[in-house]
Scaffold this motif. Sequence first.
Motif, PDB file in Angstrom:
ATOM      1  N   TRP A 180       0.769  -1.318  -0.213  1.00 14.89           N
ATOM      2  CA  TRP A 180       0.254  -0.193   0.040  1.00 14.89           C
ATOM      3  C   TRP A 180       0.295   1.459  -0.115  1.00 14.89           C
ATOM      4  CZ3 TRP A 180      -3.825  -1.588   4.275  1.00 14.89           C
ATOM      5  CH2 TRP A 180      -4.806  -2.200   3.755  1.00 14.89           C
ATOM      6  N   ARG A 211       0.026   4.626  -1.066  1.00 11.62           N
ATOM      7  CA  ARG A 211      -2.115   4.615  -0.876  1.00 11.62           C
ATOM      8  C   ARG A 211      -2.719   5.541   0.072  1.00 11.62           C
ATOM      9  NH1 ARG A 211      -3.789  -0.055  -3.985  1.00 11.62           N
ATOM     10  NH2 ARG A 211      -6.151   1.218  -3.759  1.00 11.62           N
ATOM     11  N   LEU A 229      -9.424   1.393   1.734  1.00  6.93           N
ATOM     12  CA  LEU A 229      -7.712   1.835   0.544  1.00  6.93           C
ATOM     13  C   LEU A 229      -8.659   2.586  -0.740  1.00  6.93           C
ATOM     14  CD1 LEU A 229      -5.220   1.393   0.028  1.00  6.93           C
ATOM     15  CD2 LEU A 229      -5.582  -1.166  -1.348  1.00  6.93           C
ATOM     16  N   LEU A 230      -8.399   4.186  -0.790  1.00  8.30           N
ATOM     17  CA  LEU A 230      -8.329   4.835  -1.920  1.00  8.30           C
ATOM     18  C   LEU A 230      -8.217   4.315  -2.973  1.00  8.30           C
ATOM     19  CD1 LEU A 230      -9.222   8.067   0.026  1.00  8.30           C
ATOM     20  CD2 LEU A 230     -11.284   6.182  -0.218  1.00  8.30           C
ATOM     21  N   SER A 231      -8.892   4.425  -4.093  1.00  9.67           N
ATOM     22  CA  SER A 231      -8.062   4.162  -5.460  1.00  9.67           C
ATOM     23  C   SER A 231      -7.039   4.981  -5.965  1.00  9.67           C
ATOM     24  CB  SER A 231      -9.919   4.002  -6.619  1.00  9.67           C
ATOM     25  OG  SER A 231      -9.792   5.271  -6.820  1.00  9.67           O
TER      26      SER A 231
END
Length: 253
Positions: A181, A184, A251-253
């Motif tokens: 991640w 991210r 979890l944002l794109s």
Amino acid sequence: MTMLVDSLFRYPVKGLTAEPLKAADLEAGRAIAWDRAFALAQGDCGFDPAAPAWRPKAEFLCLARDPEAVRLDCRFDDAAGLLTLIAPDGAAIDASPLTEAGRSQLGTFIAAALPGSMRGTPRFRHVSGHSFSDHRNQVISLIGLASLRALEAAAGAPRHPLRFRANLYFDGAEPWAELGWVGRTLAIGDARLRVTARIDRCAATTVNPETRARDANPVKDLMTHFGHIDCGIYAEVLAPGRIAPGDTIILLS
């Protein structure tokens, strides 16, 4: 699968015991309030309270170099501004880490409780707004419980989560997913956190927070079974907000 915050912790004194939190109000660019706010600087420490800057953990009382520190309990009452320390022999002190007189008392108490861990003349330190983190910037540390379960399965033995001294433990992700991640952004309630780095582990993880003995080598286990020594991630707070156990992590794109 939904990811949820399982538990939250702060570590008021660098190297000493954890405090569970019912919630935490995150501020942009800051660690959790009072996390690593205090530290015992060894006599050879280069920390200057007049110009506070990051210093290596070995210059302070720390579990990686001073495993005896796990035997010293601490509690911080931020409303009263009092720190309680309890030595292995049951001796205790309540003093303010926010005053020079209180810091002097606390430093003397720790030096007497852990004489074998002292180098030179130690000084108990606090500078408002400074965090004595292992990381150069103020961050929040997170670990997926699935990753810890994978480590336990590979090692064939339990590994208490607090060996890894994270601020936030979460569930619902695949094992080791969080290591991918970096870069991210995470949404937890109104708070937004950007993952900045994987956490490479050290000898502090050899200390069992329950038995207070060195009884395992998670760094070796990680390398042997997974080919790296990383467990958990650091994240910088981008947008403020309150977080608490039970909150959803997106979890944002």
